[in-house]
Motif scaffolding. Sequence first.
Motif, PDB file in Angstrom:
ATOM      1  N   ASN A   1      81.217  39.377 -59.711  1.00  0.00           N
ATOM      2  CA  ASN A   1      80.863  37.970 -59.904  1.00  0.00           C
ATOM      3  C   ASN A   1      82.099  37.085 -59.979  1.00  0.00           C
ATOM      4  O   ASN A   1      82.112  35.966 -59.462  1.00  0.00           O
ATOM      5  N   SER A   2      83.142  37.579 -60.628  1.00  0.00           N
ATOM      6  CA  SER A   2      84.386  36.809 -60.730  1.00  0.00           C
ATOM      7  C   SER A   2      85.012  36.609 -59.362  1.00  0.00           C
ATOM      8  O   SER A   2      85.430  35.496 -59.016  1.00  0.00           O
ATOM      9  N   PHE A   3      85.093  37.687 -58.587  1.00  0.00           N
ATOM     10  CA  PHE A   3      85.653  37.584 -57.243  1.00  0.00           C
ATOM     11  C   PHE A   3      84.847  36.607 -56.391  1.00  0.00           C
ATOM     12  O   PHE A   3      85.415  35.749 -55.705  1.00  0.00           O
ATOM     13  N   ASN A   4      83.520  36.745 -56.411  1.00  0.00           N
ATOM     14  CA  ASN A   4      82.680  35.895 -55.573  1.00  0.00           C
ATOM     15  C   ASN A   4      82.836  34.425 -55.934  1.00  0.00           C
ATOM     16  O   ASN A   4      82.937  33.563 -55.046  1.00  0.00           O
ATOM     17  N   GLN A   5      82.898  34.115 -57.218  1.00  0.00           N
ATOM     18  CA  GLN A   5      83.106  32.735 -57.651  1.00  0.00           C
ATOM     19  C   GLN A   5      84.485  32.222 -57.232  1.00  0.00           C
ATOM     20  O   GLN A   5      84.639  31.067 -56.851  1.00  0.00           O
ATOM     21  N   TRP A   6      85.468  33.104 -57.271  1.00  0.00           N
ATOM     22  CA  TRP A   6      86.849  32.715 -56.984  1.00  0.00           C
ATOM     23  C   TRP A   6      87.033  32.302 -55.530  1.00  0.00           C
ATOM     24  O   TRP A   6      87.498  31.197 -55.241  1.00  0.00           O
ATOM     25  N   TYR A   7      86.654  33.181 -54.593  1.00  0.00           N
ATOM     26  CA  TYR A   7      86.968  32.864 -53.196  1.00  0.00           C
ATOM     27  C   TYR A   7      85.952  31.978 -52.493  1.00  0.00           C
ATOM     28  O   TYR A   7      86.259  31.388 -51.448  1.00  0.00           O
ATOM     29  N   THR A   8      84.743  31.845 -53.039  1.00  0.00           N
ATOM     30  CA  THR A   8      83.749  31.003 -52.372  1.00  0.00           C
ATOM     31  C   THR A   8      83.749  29.566 -52.873  1.00  0.00           C
ATOM     32  O   THR A   8      83.407  28.648 -52.120  1.00  0.00           O
ATOM     33  N   LEU A   9      84.137  29.344 -54.126  1.00  0.00           N
ATOM     34  CA  LEU A   9      83.999  28.009 -54.699  1.00  0.00           C
ATOM     35  C   LEU A   9      85.245  27.494 -55.419  1.00  0.00           C
ATOM     36  O   LEU A   9      85.771  26.431 -55.075  1.00  0.00           O
ATOM     37  N   ILE A  10      85.730  28.259 -56.390  1.00  0.00           N
ATOM     38  CA  ILE A  10      86.820  27.779 -57.237  1.00  0.00           C
ATOM     39  C   ILE A  10      88.126  27.621 -56.460  1.00  0.00           C
ATOM     40  O   ILE A  10      88.817  26.603 -56.587  1.00  0.00           O
ATOM     41  N   LEU A  11      88.485  28.611 -55.651  1.00  0.00           N
ATOM     42  CA  LEU A  11      89.746  28.546 -54.915  1.00  0.00           C
ATOM     43  C   LEU A  11      89.786  27.387 -53.916  1.00  0.00           C
ATOM     44  O   LEU A  11      90.783  26.650 -53.876  1.00  0.00           O
ATOM     45  N   PRO A  12      88.743  27.172 -53.087  1.00  0.00           N
ATOM     46  CA  PRO A  12      88.762  25.994 -52.208  1.00  0.00           C
ATOM     47  C   PRO A  12      88.886  24.685 -52.988  1.00  0.00           C
ATOM     48  O   PRO A  12      89.591  23.762 -52.564  1.00  0.00           O
ATOM     49  N   GLY A  13      88.203  24.600 -54.144  1.00  0.00           N
ATOM     50  CA  GLY A  13      88.316  23.402 -54.964  1.00  0.00           C
ATOM     51  C   GLY A  13      89.709  23.241 -55.535  1.00  0.00           C
ATOM     52  O   GLY A  13      90.267  22.132 -55.570  1.00  0.00           O
ATOM     53  N   TYR A  14      90.290  24.334 -55.963  1.00  0.00           N
ATOM     54  CA  TYR A  14      91.655  24.333 -56.509  1.00  0.00           C
ATOM     55  C   TYR A  14      92.665  23.900 -55.450  1.00  0.00           C
ATOM     56  O   TYR A  14      93.539  23.058 -55.709  1.00  0.00           O
ATOM     57  N   ILE A  15      92.558  24.450 -54.254  1.00  0.00           N
ATOM     58  CA  ILE A  15      93.471  24.073 -53.169  1.00  0.00           C
ATOM     59  C   ILE A  15      93.325  22.587 -52.839  1.00  0.00           C
ATOM     60  O   ILE A  15      94.314  21.883 -52.603  1.00  0.00           O
ATOM     61  N   SER A  16      92.096  22.092 -52.838  1.00  0.00           N
ATOM     62  CA  SER A  16      91.843  20.677 -52.541  1.00  0.00           C
ATOM     63  C   SER A  16      92.502  19.773 -53.575  1.00  0.00           C
ATOM     64  O   SER A  16      93.188  18.808 -53.238  1.00  0.00           O
ATOM     65  N   ILE A  17      92.283  20.086 -54.854  1.00  0.00           N
ATOM     66  CA  ILE A  17      92.848  19.266 -55.935  1.00  0.00           C
ATOM     67  C   ILE A  17      94.373  19.337 -55.938  1.00  0.00           C
ATOM     68  O   ILE A  17      95.060  18.330 -56.125  1.00  0.00           O
ATOM     69  N   MET A  18      94.915  20.529 -55.709  1.00  0.00           N
ATOM     70  CA  MET A  18      96.364  20.695 -55.676  1.00  0.00           C
ATOM     71  C   MET A  18      96.976  19.876 -54.542  1.00  0.00           C
ATOM     72  O   MET A  18      98.030  19.239 -54.714  1.00  0.00           O
ATOM     73  N   ALA A  19      96.330  19.853 -53.388  1.00  0.00           N
ATOM     74  CA  ALA A  19      96.826  19.082 -52.250  1.00  0.00           C
ATOM     75  C   ALA A  19      96.813  17.592 -52.559  1.00  0.00           C
ATOM     76  O   ALA A  19      97.767  16.868 -52.243  1.00  0.00           O
ATOM     77  N   VAL A  20      95.741  17.123 -53.188  1.00  0.00           N
ATOM     78  CA  VAL A  20      95.637  15.699 -53.551  1.00  0.00           C
ATOM     79  C   VAL A  20      96.724  15.325 -54.549  1.00  0.00           C
ATOM     80  O   VAL A  20      97.376  14.289 -54.409  1.00  0.00           O
ATOM     81  N   MET A  21      96.936  16.151 -55.547  1.00  0.00           N
ATOM     82  CA  MET A  21      97.953  15.855 -56.565  1.00  0.00           C
ATOM     83  C   MET A  21      99.356  15.904 -55.975  1.00  0.00           C
ATOM     84  O   MET A  21     100.230  15.126 -56.368  1.00  0.00           O
ATOM     85  N   THR A  22      99.583  16.811 -55.029  1.00  0.00           N
ATOM     86  CA  THR A  22     100.879  16.872 -54.346  1.00  0.00           C
ATOM     87  C   THR A  22     101.134  15.591 -53.566  1.00  0.00           C
ATOM     88  O   THR A  22     102.235  15.032 -53.587  1.00  0.00           O
ATOM     89  N   ASN A  23     100.112  15.105 -52.876  1.00  0.00           N
ATOM     90  CA  ASN A  23     100.233  13.865 -52.115  1.00  0.00           C
ATOM     91  C   ASN A  23     100.467  12.674 -53.031  1.00  0.00           C
ATOM     92  O   ASN A  23     101.290  11.784 -52.734  1.00  0.00           O
ATOM     93  N   GLU A  24      99.761  12.629 -54.154  1.00  0.00           N
ATOM     94  CA  GLU A  24      99.851  11.472 -55.051  1.00  0.00           C
ATOM     95  C   GLU A  24     101.220  11.327 -55.692  1.00  0.00           C
ATOM     96  O   GLU A  24     101.608  10.218 -56.075  1.00  0.00           O
ATOM     97  N   LYS A  25     101.975  12.414 -55.820  1.00  0.00           N
ATOM     98  CA  LYS A  25     103.311  12.323 -56.411  1.00  0.00           C
ATOM     99  C   LYS A  25     104.205  11.376 -55.620  1.00  0.00           C
ATOM    100  O   LYS A  25     105.023  10.666 -56.181  1.00  0.00           O
ATOM    101  N   ASP A  26     104.067  11.364 -54.296  1.00  0.00           N
ATOM    102  CA  ASP A  26     104.877  10.487 -53.447  1.00  0.00           C
ATOM    103  C   ASP A  26     104.122   9.244 -52.995  1.00  0.00           C
ATOM    104  O   ASP A  26     104.720   8.233 -52.652  1.00  0.00           O
ATOM    105  N   GLN A  27     102.787   9.338 -52.976  1.00  0.00           N
ATOM    106  CA  GLN A  27     101.975   8.250 -52.429  1.00  0.00           C
ATOM    107  C   GLN A  27     101.616   7.184 -53.457  1.00  0.00           C
ATOM    108  O   GLN A  27     101.611   5.987 -53.142  1.00  0.00           O
ATOM    109  N   LYS A  28     101.350   7.573 -54.677  1.00  0.00           N
ATOM    110  CA  LYS A  28     100.712   6.682 -55.635  1.00  0.00           C
ATOM    111  C   LYS A  28     101.537   5.440 -55.948  1.00  0.00           C
ATOM    112  O   LYS A  28     101.037   4.315 -55.900  1.00  0.00           O
ATOM    113  N   LYS A  29     102.803   5.601 -56.280  1.00  0.00           N
ATOM    114  CA  LYS A  29     103.615   4.463 -56.709  1.00  0.00           C
ATOM    115  C   LYS A  29     104.434   3.841 -55.583  1.00  0.00           C
ATOM    116  O   LYS A  29     104.499   2.622 -55.437  1.00  0.00           O
TER     117      LYS A  29
END
Length: 241
Positions: A42-70
């Motif tokens: 159950n942990s593996f299935n939750q990790w690669y199907t839902l949590i990891l894609p969400g984590y990568i998405s949020i990490m990418a947005v936060m990486t962009n905002e460091k240079d983009q926001k201000k």
Amino acid sequence: MLKYLQAENLKCKRTFIKKLIFIAPIVPLLVGFMTGRYFETNSFNQWYTLILPGYISIMAVMTNEKDQKKLHYRAVFGLPISLKKVWISKVLTNGIYMTFSCMVFIVGIFLGSYLRITPVPAFSALAGAALIAVTSLWQIPLCMFLAKKLGMLGTVLINVGVGTVLNVMAVSTSMWWISPYSWTTRIMCPILGILPNGELAIIGDPLRNPGVIPIGIILSIILFVLLMIVTANWFEKEEVN
């Protein structure tokens, strides 16, 4: 290139991105632990199907905002540096963080396995965690591009929402290889014995065919390299808004 990587890593010092390295993998571990004896699956299935894609998405947005926001990337575009290397370093830094998260996840799996009765062998669990990282790398340059173009909502909707739909539609068919979002889920079937719906696959199930493993790995690496090259060339031509 090392200096570019060090610079990107320095930007993340004392930021929530560093905390996500540990927070993200803990979430599926907690969910799996609460489900009972099938903690690992159950942990593996939750990790690669839902949590990891969400984590990568949020990490990418936060990486962009460091240079983009201000400064809207003025501090980057105004410097005598290679914009291609800046972009590649951002992608690779996120890739390193994601890999560390997978390492945290597998440590949690091994620790949790002492408390629950689980059916996944240790070697298979370790191989599964490693291949999840490899086959998810291509999402990073894609999400960073989406983050710069569409922001948080668009990135999450596409990489998690649309990605989940494409995964479900293709993963159990003979055309699974057409959908990148199906690659990780499909190769986890023979490695971990977990079906796309999260249930355990019985011996002899056609989805346990190990022939899909090298196909998924090769396709993932090729797509990652292509996306990184294409998005790096695009970023090089960007101008300050």
